[in-house]
Design a protein around this motif. Structure first.
Motif, PDB file in Angstrom:
ATOM      1  N   GLU A   1      -0.633   4.142  -7.693  1.00 33.90           N
ATOM      2  CA  GLU A   1      -0.226   4.756  -6.429  1.00 33.90           C
ATOM      3  C   GLU A   1       1.151   5.409  -6.556  1.00 33.90           C
ATOM      4  O   GLU A   1       1.392   6.475  -6.002  1.00 33.90           O
ATOM      5  CB  GLU A   1      -0.225   3.710  -5.310  1.00 33.90           C
TER       6      GLU A   1
ATOM      7  N   GLN B   1       0.583   4.270  -1.340  1.00 33.79           N
ATOM      8  CA  GLN B   1      -0.014   5.580  -1.104  1.00 33.79           C
ATOM      9  C   GLN B   1      -0.160   5.883   0.389  1.00 33.79           C
ATOM     10  O   GLN B   1       0.249   6.944   0.856  1.00 33.79           O
ATOM     11  CB  GLN B   1      -1.378   5.593  -1.784  1.00 33.79           C
ATOM     12  N   THR B   2      -0.724   4.939   1.149  1.00 34.09           N
ATOM     13  CA  THR B   2      -0.923   5.154   2.583  1.00 34.09           C
ATOM     14  C   THR B   2       0.417   5.280   3.290  1.00 34.09           C
ATOM     15  O   THR B   2       0.592   6.146   4.159  1.00 34.09           O
ATOM     16  CB  THR B   2      -1.728   3.983   3.184  1.00 34.09           C
TER      17      THR B   2
ATOM     18  N   ASN C   1       0.848  -1.179   0.000  1.00 35.10           N
ATOM     19  CA  ASN C   1       0.000   0.000   0.000  1.00 35.10           C
ATOM     20  C   ASN C   1       0.892   1.241   0.000  1.00 35.10           C
ATOM     21  O   ASN C   1       1.135   1.857   1.034  1.00 35.10           O
ATOM     22  CB  ASN C   1      -0.924  -0.032   1.206  1.00 35.10           C
TER      23      ASN C   1
ATOM     24  N   LYS D   1      -2.746  -1.152  -9.713  1.00 35.19           N
ATOM     25  CA  LYS D   1      -3.036  -0.308  -8.544  1.00 35.19           C
ATOM     26  C   LYS D   1      -1.728   0.252  -7.976  1.00 35.19           C
ATOM     27  O   LYS D   1      -1.645   1.426  -7.608  1.00 35.19           O
ATOM     28  CB  LYS D   1      -3.771  -1.142  -7.482  1.00 35.19           C
ATOM     29  N   GLU D   2      -0.715  -0.614  -7.952  1.00 38.79           N
ATOM     30  CA  GLU D   2       0.591  -0.200  -7.427  1.00 38.79           C
ATOM     31  C   GLU D   2       1.182   0.926  -8.281  1.00 38.79           C
ATOM     32  O   GLU D   2       1.674   1.920  -7.751  1.00 38.79           O
ATOM     33  CB  GLU D   2       1.515  -1.414  -7.448  1.00 38.79           C
TER      34      GLU D   2
ATOM     35  N   ASP E   1      -8.289   8.040  -6.133  1.00 43.68           N
ATOM     36  CA  ASP E   1      -7.464   7.806  -4.945  1.00 43.68           C
ATOM     37  C   ASP E   1      -6.859   9.149  -4.581  1.00 43.68           C
ATOM     38  O   ASP E   1      -6.286   9.810  -5.441  1.00 43.68           O
ATOM     39  CB  ASP E   1      -6.316   6.846  -5.281  1.00 43.68           C
TER      40      ASP E   1
END
Lengths: 171, 156
Positions: B39, A44-45, A42, B35-36, B125
């Motif tokens: 991000e 972004q977080t 994850n 998704k990665e 996002d």
């Protein structure tokens, strides 16, 4: 008779081979299933939490207030801790600080759902009325601390200082 | 003969099952990778915006980190990113939306710097970075944040 026996033996051999093939397939299925279950990173977080504590505390301390002429939050903190000379809308610097910090946290970290604990340490803040200016959300016992940053506000000419600390955690 | 046909059928069935299973696993892993990457793009855009010299405050020729000059921001908006500068900033920000908001003491600043969504449905996002927005006219430093929203298209 001998031919029938031979054919039966051949069938058993093929069945054995089939069982081996099925076992191999099941093993491959299990291995691929487990490898596919690896949780995705994850990014972004992690990045946001990493940047949040430092960026937040630096921006907060430089912010202007409605007290006096071009007085920053860090000056109001110093005044609340030691001097009590600055007059602010709604009362003294400590009252103003409590309300302003509450506003700032509610409009940012609370609204974004980021877990945090904010405290300011000084001997004069260590009473039930001020409670070290502690503000927090979602940093319970089960949460993991992501990043902690602190800044020191000197109270010159006094020898002591105020420690402003923020901890960001997974809520 | 019948047994041989049955066994061949079972093996064919196993092969088909294996192929379907593998394709499902691959598709899940590709979705994860997408998704990665999305991000990573978001993180890259946020780093670019935080250090844009076009917007940042400067004192005595030194850039002030984590501070945006309100006048520069307004002048930047007036450039009209949809025109000649669009291509350059589209390369930097891609499919995203960038907004600047102030929350204290002045909570009226809410400026949309850039917005470039996909046509149709967009997944979003967001990332938030706390910043100061400096107003040179009133000589005040506002507390605020930059919100970067990355658009992605829903996967079928």
């Amino acid at each position: 008779m001998a031919d029938k026996k031979k054919s039966k033996f051949g069938q058993v051999e093929i069945m054995g081979l089939l069982i081996v093939v099925i076992l191999v397939v099941v093993v491959i299925f299990l291995v691929v299933s487990f490898s596919a279950k690896t949780p995705p990173r994850n990014i972004q977080t992690t990045y946001m939490n990493d940047q949040m504590s430092t960026a937040f505390i630096l921006a907060l301390l430089d912010t202007s207030t409605e007290c006096g002429n071009s007085v920053s939050i860090s000056e109001v903190i110093a005044d609340c801790a030691a001097f009590d000379r600055i007059k602010c809308p709604g009362g003294n610097s400590c009252t103003y600080l409590n309300e302003s910090l509450d506003d700032m946290f509610n409009s940012t970290l609370v609204e974004w759902g980021v877990g945090f604990v904010f405290t300011m340490h000084h001997i004069s803040f260590d009473n039930p009325g001020l409670n070290n200016f502690t503000f927090s959300q979602g940093c319970g016992y089960g949460s993991i601390a992501q990043r902690e940053t602190f800044q020191i506000i000197p109270l010159w000419p006094r020898p002591d200082d105020v420690k402003v600390r923020i901890k960001i955690c997974d809520s | 003969m019948t047994e041989n046909i049955a066994i061949i059928m079972i093996i064919v069935f196993i092969l088909i099952f294996g192929f379907v299973f593998y394709s499902k696993v691959r598709s899940a892993s590709i979705k994860g990778k997408l998704k990665e990457y999305s991000e990573l793009d978001l993180v890259k855009a946020s780093q670019t915006i935080s250090s844009l010299p076009e917007l940042s405050c400067s004192r005595e020729s030194l850039t002030d980190v984590g501070c945006i000059n309100k006048l520069k921001l307004e002048a930047f908006i007036e450039l009209g990113l949809q025109e000649e500068y669009y291509e350059y900033y589209r390369e930097l920000f891609g499919k995203s939306k960038v907004t600047f908001n102030s929350t204290f003491p002045d909570d009226t600043i809410n400026i949309e710097l850039y917005n470039n969504p996909f046509d149709g449905i967009n997944n979003k996002d967001s990332i938030f970075i706390p910043i100061n927005i400096f107003d040179p006219i009133n000589d005040t430093v506002n507390f605020g944040y930059v919100q970067i929203t990355k658009y992605t298209q829903p996967l079928i």
